[in-house]
Design a protein around this motif. Structure first.
Motif, PDB file in Angstrom:
ATOM      1  N   PHE A  34      45.081  54.288  41.627  1.00 23.99           N
ATOM      2  CA  PHE A  34      46.453  53.738  41.088  1.00 23.99           C
ATOM      3  C   PHE A  34      46.325  52.799  40.019  1.00 23.99           C
ATOM      4  O   PHE A  34      47.256  52.186  39.657  1.00 23.99           O
ATOM      5  CB  PHE A  34      47.301  52.944  42.205  1.00 23.99           C
ATOM      6  N   ARG A  35      44.966  52.843  39.282  1.00 22.55           N
ATOM      7  CA  ARG A  35      45.151  51.913  38.068  1.00 22.55           C
ATOM      8  C   ARG A  35      45.979  52.512  36.978  1.00 22.55           C
ATOM      9  O   ARG A  35      46.275  53.574  36.837  1.00 22.55           O
ATOM     10  CB  ARG A  35      43.422  52.326  37.544  1.00 22.55           C
ATOM     11  N   ARG A  36      46.103  51.085  36.300  1.00 31.27           N
ATOM     12  CA  ARG A  36      47.142  51.262  35.077  1.00 31.27           C
ATOM     13  C   ARG A  36      46.276  51.193  33.797  1.00 31.27           C
ATOM     14  O   ARG A  36      45.003  50.775  33.929  1.00 31.27           O
ATOM     15  CB  ARG A  36      47.863  50.191  34.977  1.00 31.27           C
ATOM     16  N   PRO A  37      46.764  51.947  32.827  1.00 29.08           N
ATOM     17  CA  PRO A  37      45.975  52.011  31.477  1.00 29.08           C
ATOM     18  C   PRO A  37      45.726  50.708  30.955  1.00 29.08           C
ATOM     19  O   PRO A  37      46.271  50.019  31.132  1.00 29.08           O
ATOM     20  CB  PRO A  37      46.595  53.020  30.703  1.00 29.08           C
ATOM     21  N   ALA A  38      44.292  50.470  30.698  1.00 32.78           N
ATOM     22  CA  ALA A  38      44.194  48.998  29.770  1.00 32.78           C
ATOM     23  C   ALA A  38      44.888  49.036  28.797  1.00 32.78           C
ATOM     24  O   ALA A  38      45.172  49.788  27.668  1.00 32.78           O
ATOM     25  CB  ALA A  38      42.541  49.136  29.509  1.00 32.78           C
ATOM     26  N   PHE A  76      38.777  44.433  37.093  1.00 35.37           N
ATOM     27  CA  PHE A  76      37.678  45.119  36.266  1.00 35.37           C
ATOM     28  C   PHE A  76      37.681  46.375  36.226  1.00 35.37           C
ATOM     29  O   PHE A  76      37.589  46.944  34.975  1.00 35.37           O
ATOM     30  CB  PHE A  76      36.441  44.722  37.329  1.00 35.37           C
ATOM     31  N   VAL A  77      38.429  47.207  37.064  1.00 36.11           N
ATOM     32  CA  VAL A  77      38.933  48.422  36.678  1.00 36.11           C
ATOM     33  C   VAL A  77      39.819  48.783  35.572  1.00 36.11           C
ATOM     34  O   VAL A  77      39.472  49.724  34.959  1.00 36.11           O
ATOM     35  CB  VAL A  77      39.362  49.074  38.132  1.00 36.11           C
ATOM     36  N   GLU A  78      40.681  47.911  35.525  1.00 29.68           N
ATOM     37  CA  GLU A  78      41.777  47.869  34.174  1.00 29.68           C
ATOM     38  C   GLU A  78      41.387  47.113  33.092  1.00 29.68           C
ATOM     39  O   GLU A  78      41.981  47.041  32.077  1.00 29.68           O
ATOM     40  CB  GLU A  78      43.005  47.509  34.859  1.00 29.68           C
ATOM     41  N   ARG A  79      40.278  46.533  33.187  1.00 32.90           N
ATOM     42  CA  ARG A  79      39.956  45.574  32.232  1.00 32.90           C
ATOM     43  C   ARG A  79      41.113  44.555  31.518  1.00 32.90           C
ATOM     44  O   ARG A  79      41.389  44.401  30.448  1.00 32.90           O
ATOM     45  CB  ARG A  79      39.448  46.313  30.692  1.00 32.90           C
ATOM     46  N   ARG A  80      41.636  43.782  32.517  1.00 36.30           N
ATOM     47  CA  ARG A  80      42.644  42.925  32.356  1.00 36.30           C
ATOM     48  C   ARG A  80      42.088  41.484  32.772  1.00 36.30           C
ATOM     49  O   ARG A  80      41.689  41.300  33.987  1.00 36.30           O
ATOM     50  CB  ARG A  80      43.863  43.120  33.312  1.00 36.30           C
ATOM     51  N   PRO A  81      42.038  40.821  31.666  1.00 30.99           N
ATOM     52  CA  PRO A  81      41.135  39.276  31.931  1.00 30.99           C
ATOM     53  C   PRO A  81      41.919  38.639  33.201  1.00 30.99           C
ATOM     54  O   PRO A  81      41.318  37.983  34.116  1.00 30.99           O
ATOM     55  CB  PRO A  81      41.521  38.696  30.722  1.00 30.99           C
ATOM     56  N   LEU A  82      43.461  38.589  33.275  1.00 36.88           N
ATOM     57  CA  LEU A  82      44.123  37.854  34.272  1.00 36.88           C
ATOM     58  C   LEU A  82      43.774  38.395  35.605  1.00 36.88           C
ATOM     59  O   LEU A  82      43.518  37.891  36.444  1.00 36.88           O
ATOM     60  CB  LEU A  82      45.564  37.698  33.965  1.00 36.88           C
ATOM     61  N   GLY A  83      43.727  39.831  35.763  1.00 36.47           N
ATOM     62  CA  GLY A  83      43.286  40.486  36.835  1.00 36.47           C
ATOM     63  C   GLY A  83      41.900  40.014  37.495  1.00 36.47           C
ATOM     64  O   GLY A  83      41.657  39.813  38.377  1.00 36.47           O
ATOM     65  N   VAL A  84      40.984  40.064  36.488  1.00 31.67           N
ATOM     66  CA  VAL A  84      39.638  39.491  36.707  1.00 31.67           C
ATOM     67  C   VAL A  84      39.719  38.058  37.405  1.00 31.67           C
ATOM     68  O   VAL A  84      39.073  37.863  38.372  1.00 31.67           O
ATOM     69  CB  VAL A  84      38.687  39.718  35.622  1.00 31.67           C
ATOM     70  N   LEU A  85      40.201  37.266  36.628  1.00 27.12           N
ATOM     71  CA  LEU A  85      40.450  35.974  37.200  1.00 27.12           C
ATOM     72  C   LEU A  85      40.988  35.778  38.430  1.00 27.12           C
ATOM     73  O   LEU A  85      40.403  34.912  39.411  1.00 27.12           O
ATOM     74  CB  LEU A  85      41.328  35.188  36.027  1.00 27.12           C
TER      75      LEU A  85
END
Length: 203
Positions: free
Chosen positions: A189-193, A137-146
């Protein structure tokens, strides 16, 4: 991603993540064998709260367990959650681990009941859970959300039960602090979206 991992394929990253987490768990079992063989001398590396001499044990305590049953209970979640957390990159994973271990250990030192001895990887496990839960959610990555949703579905019940302060012999403080440290690590340590349609590097 910069550095030596930039050109790695997904299979390369998965293999490296698996090797690292397996080596970590193997080290924990080796340490417990040594502990058992020496009359549990390593238990002294646990954290006794608010004793200034115990600050040196803040990090080592995460690698020590009070018996093989304690370690066995932590092994599977550490393998699974650690592997998933390491898939995003080994350098980042090590930074996340360091933050969780230090915040959790210092928090236990400050908050644990007097005359207790706290050790084990459960704080790190709760940290990985928190990290995986929110990082997508923090990085707005669909696979990460899943991944976060799946982790919550599988481990959420046991995680919540580990936060109940009435359990005897369980450091709910360490569990809660580890969870909060993992959530914080997702932001620190979030990565850019990824931009839509951006090209991926590597084979």
């Amino acid at each position: 991603m910069s550095g030596p991992e930039a050109g790695w394929s997904q299979s390369d990253r998965a293999l490296a993540a698996g090797k690292l987490v397996l080596a970590w768990v193997a080290l924990l079992w080796l340490l417990e064998v040594v502990d058992a063989a020496t009359g549990h001398v390593l238990d002294g590396f646990g954290i006794t709260p608010r004793d200034s001499s115990e600050l040196v044990d803040v990090a080592p305590a995460a690698f020590i367990h009070f018996g093989f049953g304690h370690l066995a209970a932590n092994t599977v979640p550490l393998l699974v959650l650690g592997f998933l957390a390491a898939l995003a990159g080994l350098r980042r994973f090590l930074l996340v681990c360091a933050l969780i271990i230090l915040v959790d250990g210092l928090g236990v030192w400050l908050m644990a009941p007097a005359h207790t001895n706290t050790a084990g990887a459960s704080g790190v496990i709760f940290g990985f859970f928190g990290f995986l839960l929110v990082t997508g959610f923090v990085e707005r990555r669909p696979l990460g959300v899943l991944a976060g949703i799946l982790v919550a579905a599988v481990w959420g019940g046991s995680i919540l039960s580990g936060l109940v302060p009435t359990q005897t012999g369980v450091s709910w403080q360490g569990h809660l602090l580890g969870l909060l440290a993992g959530v914080a690590a997702a932001f620190v340590f979030r990565r850019p979206a990824e931009a839509p349609g951006s090209a991926r590097r590597g084979p």
